[in-house]
Design a protein around this motif. Structure first.
Motif, PDB file in Angstrom:
ATOM      1  N   ILE A 161     -14.616  67.765 -10.772  1.00 51.93           N
ATOM      2  CA  ILE A 161     -15.866  68.334 -11.265  1.00 51.93           C
ATOM      3  C   ILE A 161     -15.620  69.806 -11.567  1.00 51.93           C
ATOM      4  N   TYR A 162     -16.017  70.238 -12.781  1.00 46.91           N
ATOM      5  CA  TYR A 162     -15.739  71.589 -13.241  1.00 46.91           C
ATOM      6  C   TYR A 162     -17.016  72.233 -13.765  1.00 46.91           C
ATOM      7  N   ILE A 163     -17.194  73.501 -13.459  1.00 43.45           N
ATOM      8  CA  ILE A 163     -18.299  74.288 -13.986  1.00 43.45           C
ATOM      9  C   ILE A 163     -17.718  75.408 -14.837  1.00 43.45           C
ATOM     10  N   ASP A 164     -17.898  75.319 -16.142  1.00 44.10           N
ATOM     11  CA  ASP A 164     -17.351  76.314 -17.070  1.00 44.10           C
ATOM     12  C   ASP A 164     -15.859  76.538 -16.835  1.00 44.10           C
ATOM     13  N   GLY A 165     -15.144  75.442 -16.596  1.00 44.23           N
ATOM     14  CA  GLY A 165     -13.709  75.508 -16.417  1.00 44.23           C
ATOM     15  C   GLY A 165     -13.253  75.779 -15.006  1.00 44.23           C
ATOM     16  N   VAL A 166     -14.182  76.028 -14.076  1.00 44.37           N
ATOM     17  CA  VAL A 166     -13.824  76.307 -12.677  1.00 44.37           C
ATOM     18  C   VAL A 166     -13.896  75.010 -11.883  1.00 44.37           C
ATOM     19  N   TYR A 167     -12.824  74.687 -11.212  1.00 43.57           N
ATOM     20  CA  TYR A 167     -12.704  73.422 -10.479  1.00 43.57           C
ATOM     21  C   TYR A 167     -13.419  73.497  -9.131  1.00 43.57           C
ATOM     22  N   ILE A 168     -14.249  72.484  -8.821  1.00 42.51           N
ATOM     23  CA  ILE A 168     -14.878  72.360  -7.506  1.00 42.51           C
ATOM     24  C   ILE A 168     -13.914  71.550  -6.640  1.00 42.51           C
ATOM     25  N   ALA A 169     -13.251  72.229  -5.730  1.00 40.29           N
ATOM     26  CA  ALA A 169     -12.104  71.634  -5.048  1.00 40.29           C
ATOM     27  C   ALA A 169     -12.463  70.591  -4.003  1.00 40.29           C
ATOM     28  N   ARG A 170     -13.714  70.537  -3.552  1.00 38.80           N
ATOM     29  CA  ARG A 170     -14.098  69.585  -2.517  1.00 38.80           C
ATOM     30  C   ARG A 170     -15.406  68.907  -2.906  1.00 38.80           C
ATOM     31  N   THR A 171     -15.646  67.718  -2.329  1.00 41.58           N
ATOM     32  CA  THR A 171     -16.870  66.983  -2.650  1.00 41.58           C
ATOM     33  C   THR A 171     -18.103  67.680  -2.087  1.00 41.58           C
ATOM     34  N   MET A 172     -17.955  68.378  -0.966  1.00 39.97           N
ATOM     35  CA  MET A 172     -19.087  69.121  -0.408  1.00 39.97           C
ATOM     36  C   MET A 172     -19.408  70.305  -1.310  1.00 39.97           C
ATOM     37  N   GLY A 173     -20.670  70.437  -1.684  1.00 41.54           N
ATOM     38  CA  GLY A 173     -21.071  71.486  -2.597  1.00 41.54           C
ATOM     39  C   GLY A 173     -21.082  71.065  -4.046  1.00 41.54           C
ATOM     40  N   SER A 174     -20.784  69.796  -4.317  1.00 41.43           N
ATOM     41  CA  SER A 174     -20.723  69.322  -5.698  1.00 41.43           C
ATOM     42  C   SER A 174     -22.036  68.710  -6.177  1.00 41.43           C
ATOM     43  N   ASN A 175     -23.058  68.677  -5.314  1.00 38.40           N
ATOM     44  CA  ASN A 175     -24.365  68.168  -5.711  1.00 38.40           C
ATOM     45  C   ASN A 175     -25.084  69.260  -6.508  1.00 38.40           C
ATOM     46  N   LEU A 176     -24.982  69.214  -7.834  1.00 40.43           N
ATOM     47  CA  LEU A 176     -25.397  70.314  -8.687  1.00 40.43           C
ATOM     48  C   LEU A 176     -26.719  70.012  -9.388  1.00 40.43           C
ATOM     49  N   GLU A 177     -27.604  71.021  -9.424  1.00 41.81           N
ATOM     50  CA  GLU A 177     -28.827  70.931 -10.209  1.00 41.81           C
ATOM     51  C   GLU A 177     -28.502  71.222 -11.673  1.00 41.81           C
ATOM     52  N   PHE A 178     -29.083  70.463 -12.589  1.00 42.32           N
ATOM     53  CA  PHE A 178     -28.904  70.733 -14.013  1.00 42.32           C
ATOM     54  C   PHE A 178     -29.845  71.859 -14.423  1.00 42.32           C
ATOM     55  N   ASN A 179     -29.297  72.961 -14.903  1.00 38.79           N
ATOM     56  CA  ASN A 179     -30.121  74.093 -15.290  1.00 38.79           C
ATOM     57  C   ASN A 179     -29.474  74.855 -16.430  1.00 38.79           C
ATOM     58  N   ASP A 180     -30.162  74.891 -17.581  1.00 39.41           N
ATOM     59  CA  ASP A 180     -29.752  75.686 -18.731  1.00 39.41           C
ATOM     60  C   ASP A 180     -28.316  75.362 -19.148  1.00 39.41           C
ATOM     61  N   LEU A 181     -28.053  74.075 -19.358  1.00 44.67           N
ATOM     62  CA  LEU A 181     -26.716  73.646 -19.747  1.00 44.67           C
ATOM     63  C   LEU A 181     -26.604  73.476 -21.257  1.00 44.67           C
ATOM     64  N   GLU A 182     -25.424  73.757 -21.775  1.00 43.72           N
ATOM     65  CA  GLU A 182     -25.136  73.531 -23.193  1.00 43.72           C
ATOM     66  C   GLU A 182     -24.732  72.093 -23.448  1.00 43.72           C
ATOM     67  N   ARG A 183     -23.917  71.545 -22.536  1.00 46.94           N
ATOM     68  CA  ARG A 183     -23.493  70.151 -22.651  1.00 46.94           C
ATOM     69  C   ARG A 183     -22.772  69.732 -21.369  1.00 46.94           C
ATOM     70  N   ILE A 184     -22.612  68.416 -21.228  1.00 48.60           N
ATOM     71  CA  ILE A 184     -21.819  67.829 -20.143  1.00 48.60           C
ATOM     72  C   ILE A 184     -20.851  66.843 -20.777  1.00 48.60           C
ATOM     73  N   SER A 185     -19.592  66.955 -20.427  1.00 54.66           N
ATOM     74  CA  SER A 185     -18.571  66.041 -20.947  1.00 54.66           C
ATOM     75  C   SER A 185     -17.911  65.317 -19.784  1.00 54.66           C
ATOM     76  N   VAL A 186     -17.794  63.999 -19.934  1.00 54.82           N
ATOM     77  CA  VAL A 186     -17.138  63.172 -18.923  1.00 54.82           C
ATOM     78  C   VAL A 186     -15.916  62.533 -19.553  1.00 54.82           C
ATOM     79  N   LEU A 187     -14.736  62.823 -19.004  1.00 56.02           N
ATOM     80  CA  LEU A 187     -13.481  62.268 -19.482  1.00 56.02           C
ATOM     81  C   LEU A 187     -13.050  61.162 -18.538  1.00 56.02           C
ATOM     82  N   ARG A 188     -12.789  59.983 -19.105  1.00 55.91           N
ATOM     83  CA  ARG A 188     -12.398  58.840 -18.293  1.00 55.91           C
ATOM     84  C   ARG A 188     -10.886  58.653 -18.351  1.00 55.91           C
ATOM     85  N   GLY A 189     -10.309  58.330 -17.194  1.00 55.32           N
ATOM     86  CA  GLY A 189      -8.874  58.120 -17.113  1.00 55.32           C
ATOM     87  C   GLY A 189      -8.168  59.285 -16.451  1.00 55.32           C
ATOM     88  N   PRO A 190      -6.914  59.095 -16.060  1.00 54.07           N
ATOM     89  CA  PRO A 190      -6.147  60.146 -15.378  1.00 54.07           C
ATOM     90  C   PRO A 190      -6.048  61.414 -16.213  1.00 54.07           C
TER      91      PRO A 190
END
Length: 210
Positions: free
Chosen positions: A66-95
């Motif tokens: 999970i990345y926010i503006d290119g910054v990696y969220i290194a752990r699952t704790m803290g990854s529950n994010l509110e959607f606020n003023d976003l330009e887009r969300i991209s989901v890439l599937r696969g390794p």
């Protein structure tokens, strides 16, 4: 090499009333999002095509990045994010390799904030619901100098009544208290641009015991 990507624009996020990351799997194929009942409310476990990390231990890397503006969220704790003023969300599937700064087996979820612009515009919304729920969010930005623009975004998500009844004590649990603030400054001239971003997020929600 072909890559399977699903992208949600800002209008899609707003028109479908997606509140946070937990609702993202409603529009993205092969994506599953859950919260561990044994962890905190801020813990999200993401799976793409069934591949992910089921353990929420803080020493383990997630199987889906999970990345926010290119910054990696290194752990699952803290990854529950509110959607606020976003330009887009991209989901890439696969390794994924090192393209986003980290190796992940399942894929990657990327959030991109709406950047400042020279045009002055903003919004404020208030949502209310049962269990004394109130969510206030908004943003405003525009030109502040000859080559400089700024944008401030905020969200406050409150739910003052819990949704789980403790039959032993008679009290309710599961109150929500989430707030975040983001400030951006953008300087542009010719082919050069510099973006300064400061963000803060706090989750004081009451945990629900399993």
């Amino acid at each position: 090499m072909p890559v399977s990507i699903t992208t949600l624009t800002a209008s899609t996020i707003e028109n479908t009333f997606l509140p946070d990351i937990h609702s993202l799997d409603q529009l993205v194929p092969n994506l599953s999002l859950t919260s561990s009942t044994e962890g905190s409310g801020s813990t999200v476990q993401a799976f793409i095509r069934g591949i992910g990390e089921a353990d929420f231990a803080p020493v383990l890397d997630p199987g889906v990045g999970i990345y926010i503006d290119g910054v990696y969220i290194a752990r699952t704790m803290g990854s529950n994010l509110e959607f606020n003023d976003l330009e887009r969300i991209s989901v890439l599937r696969g390794p994924q390799g090192t393209l986003f700064g980290r190796n992940t087996n399942g894929g990657a979820v990327n959030y991109y904030s709406r950047k400042p612009s020279m045009e002055s515009e903003g919004f404020v919304t208030l949502d209310t619901g049962s269990l004394e729920k109130r969510k206030l969010e908004g943003a405003y930005g525009g030109q502040i100098g000859e080559n400089t623009s700024a944008r401030v975004s905020f969200v406050s998500n409150q739910q003052n009544e819990g949704w789980v009844l403790n039959r032993t004590t008679g009290n309710k649990q599961g109150e929500v208290d989430i707030s975040s603030l983001r400030l951006q400054l953008l300087w542009e001239k010719d082919d050069t641009s510099v973006l300064l971003k400061v963000a803060s997020s706090q989750d004081r929600s009451q945990p629900v015991y399993f």
